[in-house]
Design a protein around this motif. Structure first.
Motif, PDB file in Angstrom:
ATOM      1  N   THR A 257      25.837   6.122  10.362  1.00  0.00           N
ATOM      2  CA  THR A 257      24.634   5.851  11.140  1.00  0.00           C
ATOM      3  C   THR A 257      24.909   4.707  12.107  1.00  0.00           C
ATOM      4  O   THR A 257      25.819   3.903  11.909  1.00  0.00           O
ATOM      5  CB  THR A 257      23.444   5.473  10.239  1.00  0.00           C
ATOM      6  OG1 THR A 257      23.794   4.320   9.455  1.00  0.00           O
ATOM      7  CG2 THR A 257      23.068   6.619   9.329  1.00  0.00           C
ATOM      8  N   SER A 258      24.104   4.642  13.158  1.00  0.00           N
ATOM      9  CA  SER A 258      24.233   3.569  14.127  1.00  0.00           C
ATOM     10  C   SER A 258      22.919   3.465  14.898  1.00  0.00           C
ATOM     11  O   SER A 258      21.937   4.159  14.594  1.00  0.00           O
ATOM     12  CB  SER A 258      25.405   3.831  15.075  1.00  0.00           C
ATOM     13  OG  SER A 258      25.658   2.701  15.884  1.00  0.00           O
ATOM     14  N   THR A 259      22.909   2.606  15.895  1.00  0.00           N
ATOM     15  CA  THR A 259      21.756   2.458  16.768  1.00  0.00           C
ATOM     16  C   THR A 259      22.240   2.408  18.207  1.00  0.00           C
ATOM     17  O   THR A 259      23.408   2.149  18.484  1.00  0.00           O
ATOM     18  CB  THR A 259      20.969   1.171  16.466  1.00  0.00           C
ATOM     19  OG1 THR A 259      21.816   0.032  16.721  1.00  0.00           O
ATOM     20  CG2 THR A 259      20.502   1.142  15.021  1.00  0.00           C
ATOM     21  N   PHE A 260      21.322   2.646  19.130  1.00  0.00           N
ATOM     22  CA  PHE A 260      21.613   2.494  20.550  1.00  0.00           C
ATOM     23  C   PHE A 260      20.298   2.183  21.242  1.00  0.00           C
ATOM     24  O   PHE A 260      19.339   2.959  21.142  1.00  0.00           O
ATOM     25  CB  PHE A 260      22.240   3.754  21.133  1.00  0.00           C
ATOM     26  CG  PHE A 260      22.460   3.699  22.625  1.00  0.00           C
ATOM     27  CD1 PHE A 260      23.273   2.721  23.178  1.00  0.00           C
ATOM     28  CD2 PHE A 260      21.852   4.605  23.476  1.00  0.00           C
ATOM     29  CE1 PHE A 260      23.478   2.652  24.547  1.00  0.00           C
ATOM     30  CE2 PHE A 260      22.047   4.556  24.846  1.00  0.00           C
ATOM     31  CZ  PHE A 260      22.861   3.572  25.385  1.00  0.00           C
ATOM     32  N   GLY A 261      20.228   1.037  21.930  1.00  0.00           N
ATOM     33  CA  GLY A 261      18.956   0.628  22.498  1.00  0.00           C
ATOM     34  C   GLY A 261      17.934   0.484  21.396  1.00  0.00           C
ATOM     35  O   GLY A 261      18.154  -0.195  20.395  1.00  0.00           O
ATOM     36  N   SER A 262      16.800   1.164  21.530  1.00  0.00           N
ATOM     37  CA  SER A 262      15.762   1.137  20.502  1.00  0.00           C
ATOM     38  C   SER A 262      15.855   2.327  19.554  1.00  0.00           C
ATOM     39  O   SER A 262      15.006   2.472  18.668  1.00  0.00           O
ATOM     40  CB  SER A 262      14.375   1.138  21.175  1.00  0.00           C
ATOM     41  OG  SER A 262      14.219   0.013  22.007  1.00  0.00           O
ATOM     42  N   CYS A 386       8.480   0.153  11.124  1.00  0.00           N
ATOM     43  CA  CYS A 386       8.334  -0.344  12.490  1.00  0.00           C
ATOM     44  C   CYS A 386       9.479   0.150  13.367  1.00  0.00           C
ATOM     45  O   CYS A 386      10.646   0.022  13.009  1.00  0.00           O
ATOM     46  CB  CYS A 386       8.289  -1.867  12.496  1.00  0.00           C
ATOM     47  SG  CYS A 386       6.823  -2.551  11.675  1.00  0.00           S
ATOM     48  N   THR A 387       9.133   0.714  14.506  1.00  0.00           N
ATOM     49  CA  THR A 387      10.139   1.240  15.425  1.00  0.00           C
ATOM     50  C   THR A 387      10.485   0.259  16.534  1.00  0.00           C
ATOM     51  O   THR A 387      11.438   0.472  17.270  1.00  0.00           O
ATOM     52  CB  THR A 387       9.657   2.551  16.056  1.00  0.00           C
ATOM     53  OG1 THR A 387       8.406   2.328  16.725  1.00  0.00           O
ATOM     54  CG2 THR A 387       9.468   3.620  14.980  1.00  0.00           C
ATOM     55  N   THR A 388       9.687  -0.807  16.656  1.00  0.00           N
ATOM     56  CA  THR A 388       9.959  -1.846  17.641  1.00  0.00           C
ATOM     57  C   THR A 388      10.062  -3.181  16.937  1.00  0.00           C
ATOM     58  O   THR A 388       9.192  -3.542  16.146  1.00  0.00           O
ATOM     59  CB  THR A 388       8.842  -1.914  18.706  1.00  0.00           C
ATOM     60  OG1 THR A 388       8.761  -0.660  19.393  1.00  0.00           O
ATOM     61  CG2 THR A 388       9.122  -3.020  19.715  1.00  0.00           C
ATOM     62  N   ALA A 389      11.142  -3.901  17.185  1.00  0.00           N
ATOM     63  CA  ALA A 389      11.335  -5.239  16.626  1.00  0.00           C
ATOM     64  C   ALA A 389      12.083  -6.065  17.666  1.00  0.00           C
ATOM     65  O   ALA A 389      13.239  -5.784  17.974  1.00  0.00           O
ATOM     66  CB  ALA A 389      12.114  -5.170  15.319  1.00  0.00           C
ATOM     67  N   THR A 390      11.418  -7.061  18.219  1.00  0.00           N
ATOM     68  CA  THR A 390      11.995  -7.849  19.303  1.00  0.00           C
ATOM     69  C   THR A 390      12.076  -9.317  18.925  1.00  0.00           C
ATOM     70  O   THR A 390      11.058  -9.955  18.653  1.00  0.00           O
ATOM     71  CB  THR A 390      11.166  -7.707  20.592  1.00  0.00           C
ATOM     72  OG1 THR A 390      11.079  -6.322  20.951  1.00  0.00           O
ATOM     73  CG2 THR A 390      11.804  -8.484  21.732  1.00  0.00           C
ATOM     74  N   LEU A 391      13.301  -9.828  18.874  1.00  0.00           N
ATOM     75  CA  LEU A 391      13.513 -11.258  18.661  1.00  0.00           C
ATOM     76  C   LEU A 391      13.498 -11.952  20.018  1.00  0.00           C
ATOM     77  O   LEU A 391      14.162 -11.505  20.955  1.00  0.00           O
ATOM     78  CB  LEU A 391      14.858 -11.509  17.986  1.00  0.00           C
ATOM     79  CG  LEU A 391      15.317 -12.979  17.929  1.00  0.00           C
ATOM     80  CD1 LEU A 391      14.419 -13.790  17.014  1.00  0.00           C
ATOM     81  CD2 LEU A 391      16.775 -13.078  17.495  1.00  0.00           C
ATOM     82  N   LEU A 445      15.921  -5.719  17.720  1.00  0.00           N
ATOM     83  CA  LEU A 445      16.381  -5.685  16.336  1.00  0.00           C
ATOM     84  C   LEU A 445      15.863  -4.463  15.588  1.00  0.00           C
ATOM     85  O   LEU A 445      15.855  -4.444  14.357  1.00  0.00           O
ATOM     86  CB  LEU A 445      15.938  -6.959  15.602  1.00  0.00           C
ATOM     87  CG  LEU A 445      16.449  -8.295  16.138  1.00  0.00           C
ATOM     88  CD1 LEU A 445      16.071  -9.425  15.184  1.00  0.00           C
ATOM     89  CD2 LEU A 445      17.945  -8.270  16.358  1.00  0.00           C
ATOM     90  N   ALA A 446      15.448  -3.418  16.319  1.00  0.00           N
ATOM     91  CA  ALA A 446      14.901  -2.229  15.664  1.00  0.00           C
ATOM     92  C   ALA A 446      15.902  -1.580  14.720  1.00  0.00           C
ATOM     93  O   ALA A 446      15.525  -0.941  13.734  1.00  0.00           O
ATOM     94  CB  ALA A 446      14.434  -1.215  16.717  1.00  0.00           C
ATOM     95  N   GLY A 447      17.179  -1.747  15.004  1.00  0.00           N
ATOM     96  CA  GLY A 447      18.214  -1.157  14.162  1.00  0.00           C
ATOM     97  C   GLY A 447      18.289  -1.763  12.774  1.00  0.00           C
ATOM     98  O   GLY A 447      18.956  -1.207  11.894  1.00  0.00           O
ATOM     99  N   TYR A 448      17.595  -2.888  12.560  1.00  0.00           N
ATOM    100  CA  TYR A 448      17.613  -3.528  11.246  1.00  0.00           C
ATOM    101  C   TYR A 448      16.344  -3.240  10.450  1.00  0.00           C
ATOM    102  O   TYR A 448      16.094  -3.882   9.418  1.00  0.00           O
ATOM    103  CB  TYR A 448      17.787  -5.038  11.410  1.00  0.00           C
ATOM    104  CG  TYR A 448      19.080  -5.410  12.083  1.00  0.00           C
ATOM    105  CD1 TYR A 448      19.106  -5.755  13.442  1.00  0.00           C
ATOM    106  CD2 TYR A 448      20.283  -5.386  11.403  1.00  0.00           C
ATOM    107  CE1 TYR A 448      20.292  -6.083  14.078  1.00  0.00           C
ATOM    108  CE2 TYR A 448      21.489  -5.709  12.032  1.00  0.00           C
ATOM    109  CZ  TYR A 448      21.473  -6.051  13.360  1.00  0.00           C
ATOM    110  OH  TYR A 448      22.656  -6.366  13.975  1.00  0.00           O
ATOM    111  N   ALA A 449      15.553  -2.269  10.904  1.00  0.00           N
ATOM    112  CA  ALA A 449      14.338  -1.906  10.177  1.00  0.00           C
ATOM    113  C   ALA A 449      14.668  -1.510   8.743  1.00  0.00           C
ATOM    114  O   ALA A 449      15.628  -0.783   8.487  1.00  0.00           O
ATOM    115  CB  ALA A 449      13.617  -0.761  10.884  1.00  0.00           C
TER     116      ALA A 449
END
Length: 479
Positions: A257-262, A386-391, A445-449
């Protein structure tokens, strides 16, 4: 301010003795009935030769809407296709809306199967190359928050004899697109043909794909498949979940698994695990979905749930979780002194040597004009729903350094797991970033949900000429 030449002095009240406790901040997700929730919208691709040769990678022969074949399926044979078990299992939860695309993939268009209308795109062993426009659509969809499920097969599995197989096609998507061709997901698919194996899951009790609403994953299946090579230096969020026997780390990842953008990404190295052995007449199929030596159904369904942002629903209803919009960091403006944060002595201060952006207190790392390392950190749990997480935080850098080319003093912003392992470096600032006033910095930081992570700032100063890294008004906003 820029060009400050004097070393740091503690002129105001300094708060010492910090660093004993880092408190976690948790927002609880609450369950609602599936009927009241917005269904998670899944699009299965069937526009790239997914039924060529013996392949039958469709959830139903009724396309785009499988409900046209049976509006209330209860068994895998109620829909026709080798992926019917997958589709029926999702449909029965009441939390998913499923469609099949039979035309070119688009994003931002008017078609009913335009990617903007979906949460997750499933690419079940595509056998024709995506066009330039399609690759732009797919990558933009993921970057903007969509889920992408890429299922490959072994090298040489060219079912329509056009000179391209799924390994080449999916690698082309990741390395030859107009959005980001610099290894955006942090892995490449290996050109291998592995005849048989039962890849094992890693030990990670908190992983929502391995331990999701649809069950616990222990093993998968290779019946002529391939693996991936992970490149965490390119994307720190890439993670192998199941490995070919004898492999671990960055090689031999059968499921990753991975993330890209949101958005979120999943890779599976063989189509046999999703094959339920039923399908259209004339196809030679293999029932990997129900293989007794593996847990492929749980893996496919948990991964779909995670990609759609539905992980953490608890009951497998695929849409029963909610996210409460919130700011998660405690004492985010430092006005309560050492509360919630862990920091080097004197970092959180109201000294008159620097100024807070708002209020009286702020975090001041380094600024001594001598060799020193200061740290500031806080543990936080990002809700899985949560699908959006912004630091975000405001940063002011001033320095006595005069160079315009050499970074002598640095501030790293990193994400760590509970064991202290660095999961990702969000940014590195230095004396070269010196400027008057504060500048807001923001990171996705959405990838760390679904994970409890530590946000850490590390300031490292050289032996001469001070550089001060001053932080105020932090936030981690989720929705």
């Amino acid at each position: 301010m820029l060009g400050l030449t004097l070393p740091r002095h503690r002129l105001g009240a300094v708060l010492a003795g910090l660093g004993l406790v880092a408190a976690g901040v948790v927002v609880q997700a609450t369950a609602t009935p599936a009927a009241a929730a917005t269904p998670h919208r899944i699009l299965f691709d069937n526009a790239h030769a997914e039924t060529a040769g013996n392949a039958d990678w469709i959830i139903s022969t009724s396309q785009p809407d499988p409900l046209g074949q049976d509006s209330s399926p209860s068994a895998e044979t109620d829909w026709t296709g080798a992926l019917s078990s997958w589709g029926v299992a999702l449909q029965k939860t009441g939390g998913y809306s499923l469609k099949t695309s039979t035309s070119a993939l688009t994003y931002g268009g008017s078609s009913a199967t335009d990617l903007s209308n979906f949460d997750t795109l499933v690419l079940p062993e595509p056998n024709t190359l995506f066009t330039t426009a399609e690759k732009t659509a797919i990558m933009t969809f993921v970057k903007n928050g969509g889920g992408l499920f890429m299922i490959s097969d072994h090298t040489g599995a060219d079912r329509n004899n056009d000179g391209e197989d799924a390994v080449e096609i999916l690698n082309d998507l990741m390395t030859n697109n107009s959005v980001d061709s610099t290894d955006p997901f942090g892995f490449s698919i290996d050109s291998l043909s592995i005849s048989s194996d039962y890849p094992s899951a890693i030990s990670d009790s908190s992983n929502p794909v391995l331990h999701g609403s649809f069950g616990t994953v222990t093993k998968s299946l290779i019946a002529s498949g391939t693996t991936a090579t992970l490149k965490p230096a390119d994307n720190a969020n890439v993670k192998g979940l199941l490995y070919r026997t004898g492999y671990s780390g960055n090689t031999g990842a059968f499921f990753a698994t991975s993330t890209f953008g949101s958005g979120r990404v999943a890779f599976w190295g063989d189509s046999s695990p999703i094959d339920d052995g039923t399908g259209q007449s004339g196809n030679t199929l293999y029932d990997g979905w129900n293989d007794s030596g593996a847990t492929n159904a749980a893996l496919a369904l948990n991964a779909t749930e995670w990609l759609s942002g539905a992980s953490g629903s608890g009951g497998g209803d695929g849409g029963g979780s909610t996210c409460t919009s919130a700011q998660l960091l405690g004492n985010n403006g430092f006005e309560s002194g050492s509360s919630t944060w862990t920091a080097s002595s004197g970092v959180i201060t109201n000294s008159s040597g620097e100024s807070a952006r708002t209020g009286s207190y702020f975090a001041w790392l380094d600024g001594y004009g001598s060799a020193r390392t200061d740290t500031l950190s806080q543990s936080v749990t990002v809700p899985s729903a949560c699908t959006t997480a912004t630091l975000s935080f405001y940063l002011h850098v001033d320095t006595a350094e005069t160079t315009t080319s050499t970074a002598y003093d640095t501030l790293k912003v990193q994400v760590l797991n509970s064991s202290g392992t660095v999961l990702g470096t969000l940014a590195t600032y230095s004396n070269l970033n010196a400027a008057s006033g504060y500048t807001q910095r923001s990171f996705n930081l959405a990838g760390y949900a679904g994970q409890t992570v530590t946000l850490k700032f590390t300031g490292t100063e050289g032996s001469t000429l001070q550089t001060s890294f001053v932080i105020d008004d932090t936030a981690l906003n989720v929705s």
